[in-house]
Design a protein around this motif. Structure first.
Motif, short mmCIF file in Angstrom:
data_model
loop_
_atom_site.label_atom_id
_atom_site.label_comp_id
_atom_site.label_asym_id
_atom_site.label_seq_id
_atom_site.Cartn_x
_atom_site.Cartn_y
_atom_site.Cartn_z
N ASP A 136 0.83 -1.21 0.00
CA ASP A 136 0.00 0.00 0.00
C ASP A 136 0.86 1.26 0.00
O ASP A 136 0.60 2.20 -0.77
CB ASP A 136 -0.96 0.00 1.19
CG ASP A 136 -0.26 -0.24 2.53
OD1 ASP A 136 0.89 -0.74 2.55
OD2 ASP A 136 -0.88 0.06 3.57
N THR A 137 1.90 1.26 0.82
CA THR A 137 2.78 2.43 0.89
C THR A 137 3.53 2.64 -0.42
O THR A 137 3.61 3.77 -0.93
CB THR A 137 3.79 2.26 2.04
OG1 THR A 137 3.08 2.11 3.27
CG2 THR A 137 4.71 3.47 2.14
N GLN A 145 2.66 1.59 -3.48
CA GLN A 145 1.76 1.99 -4.56
C GLN A 145 1.31 3.43 -4.41
O GLN A 145 1.19 4.16 -5.40
CB GLN A 145 0.55 1.05 -4.60
CG GLN A 145 0.87 -0.34 -5.11
CD GLN A 145 -0.37 -1.16 -5.38
OE1 GLN A 145 -1.50 -0.68 -5.30
NE2 GLN A 145 -0.17 -2.44 -5.70
N GLU A 146 1.07 3.85 -3.18
CA GLU A 146 0.67 5.25 -2.96
C GLU A 146 1.79 6.20 -3.36
O GLU A 146 1.53 7.29 -3.91
CB GLU A 146 0.27 5.44 -1.50
CG GLU A 146 -1.07 4.80 -1.16
CD GLU A 146 -1.35 4.76 0.33
OE1 GLU A 146 -0.50 5.29 1.10
OE2 GLU A 146 -2.39 4.22 0.73
N ALA A 205 -3.56 3.09 -3.82
CA ALA A 205 -3.27 1.67 -3.63
C ALA A 205 -4.43 0.82 -4.13
O ALA A 205 -5.60 1.17 -3.93
CB ALA A 205 -3.01 1.37 -2.16
N GLN A 238 -5.70 -2.90 -3.66
CA GLN A 238 -5.49 -4.10 -2.86
C GLN A 238 -5.46 -5.36 -3.70
O GLN A 238 -4.76 -6.32 -3.36
CB GLN A 238 -6.58 -4.20 -1.79
CG GLN A 238 -6.36 -5.35 -0.81
CD GLN A 238 -7.36 -5.33 0.33
OE1 GLN A 238 -8.13 -4.39 0.47
NE2 GLN A 238 -7.33 -6.37 1.15
N PHE A 287 -1.95 -6.38 -4.70
CA PHE A 287 -0.92 -6.58 -3.68
C PHE A 287 -0.34 -7.99 -3.82
O PHE A 287 -1.08 -8.96 -4.01
CB PHE A 287 -1.51 -6.43 -2.28
CG PHE A 287 -1.89 -5.03 -1.90
CD1 PHE A 287 -1.61 -3.97 -2.74
CD2 PHE A 287 -2.53 -4.78 -0.70
CE1 PHE A 287 -1.96 -2.67 -2.40
CE2 PHE A 287 -2.89 -3.48 -0.33
CZ PHE A 287 -2.61 -2.43 -1.19
N THR A 293 0.41 -5.44 3.10
CA THR A 293 0.44 -4.04 3.48
C THR A 293 1.56 -3.79 4.49
O THR A 293 2.12 -4.72 5.07
CB THR A 293 -0.90 -3.63 4.11
OG1 THR A 293 -1.07 -4.35 5.35
CG2 THR A 293 -2.07 -3.94 3.18
#
Length: 282
Positions: free
Chosen positions: A234-235, A237-238, A244, A246, A249, A253
């Motif tokens: 998540d971090t 991708q952001e 993000a 999911q 993934f 996360t």
């Protein structure tokens, strides 16, 4: 981490002084960011950056004299590898199993492996075909100098322990069963299985840290947790795309990665790492 003057592994092969071509990706801020992302996520970013930044130049064989800092880093990696050998050998023996030590290759720019050719852009990875961990350490120095990391030696140890965790999965048959399941699954479930596999490797890194507490120093676990937090799917991708997703993934996360490392570290019970069941995949 207390490491100087301690036993080094005989299963490490340092090839950093040899290179078949200069990887342009190895230097510069872009290269460091790409390598840092892939170090913890295993994501190949070669598809989203120009190929000339990721491919080795042919016909430029060279020999590089390692600096004292490079040599010291090699010794540190060798000590960490030796610690994983001792601890996993004991854990396997206690469970009436035989642990086979993996090999670890330090390389610069590019390397040939049992899983095919690889470049620095691949980041640290484990190849089950030859039971070897491969690492290009160039970005660790730049991580400190360019990004102001403080005392990050245990972040490096965490990465090594994570990759050795994949070796443990290989020996136990977990990785083989998971790969077979992924091949017969749709993309969403295959990604979920990948997440479970990676989180279990984080858990095993935590278990190793639990049994290596005598060698830890203040702040070591915080370094590992900080690294795990910084490179969750998540971090990443952001940071890379502003949001993000999911469903895409593959490693978990930030919260999941920290949770499983911490669970392994605090409990030290190798039997409590069934990430597949906890994620509803069994």
């Amino acid at each position: 981490m207390k490491w100087q003057g301690r036993r080094q592994s005989s299963n490490m092969d340092d090839r950093r002084g040899m290179s078949g071509g200069k990887m342009l990706l190895g230097g510069g801020v872009i290269g460091v960011i790409v390598l840092l992302v892939q170090m913890f996520t295993g994501t190949d970013l070669s598809q989203v950056i120009p190929s000339e930044l990721t491919q080795p130049q042919q016909g430029t064989e060279r020999t590089v004299e390692l600096s004292e800092a490079d040599k010291q880093m090699g010794e540190f990696v060798s000590v960490v590898l030796a610690d994983t050998e001792d601890i996993w050998g004991k854990i396997f023996q206690e469970n009436n199993l035989t642990y086979e030590n993996p090999r670890l290759v330090l390389f610069s720019d590019a390397v040939q492996t049992g899983c095919g050719g690889a470049s620095s852009a691949s980041g640290p990875f484990y190849c089950p075909a030859d039971r070897t961990v491969y690492m290009d350490l160039v970005f660790f120095n730049e991580l400190k100098t360019r990004f102001g990391a403080k005392g990050g030696d245990f972040a490096i140890a965490y990465v090594i322990a994570h990759e050795v965790g994949h070796h443990v999965q290989n020996l136990l048959g977990t990785s083989g069963r998971t790969q077979q399941a992924m091949q017969s699954s749709n993309e969403t479930r295959a990604n979920q299985l990948s997440v479970a596999l990676e989180l279990q490797a984080d858990f095993y890194a935590g278990v190793w840290s639990h049994y290596n507490q005598d060698q830890l120093e203040a702040g070591d676990i915080e370094e590992a947790l900080s690294a795990a937090n910084a490179v969750g799917d998540d971090t990443i991708q952001e940071k890379m795309q502003g949001h993000a997703n999911q469903e895409t993934f593959t490693h978990g996360t930030s919260a999941q990665r920290m949770y499983w490392f911490k669970k392994g570290y605090q409990g030290g019970d190798v039997n409590q790492g069934d990430t597949f069941t906890e994620l509803g995949l069994q």
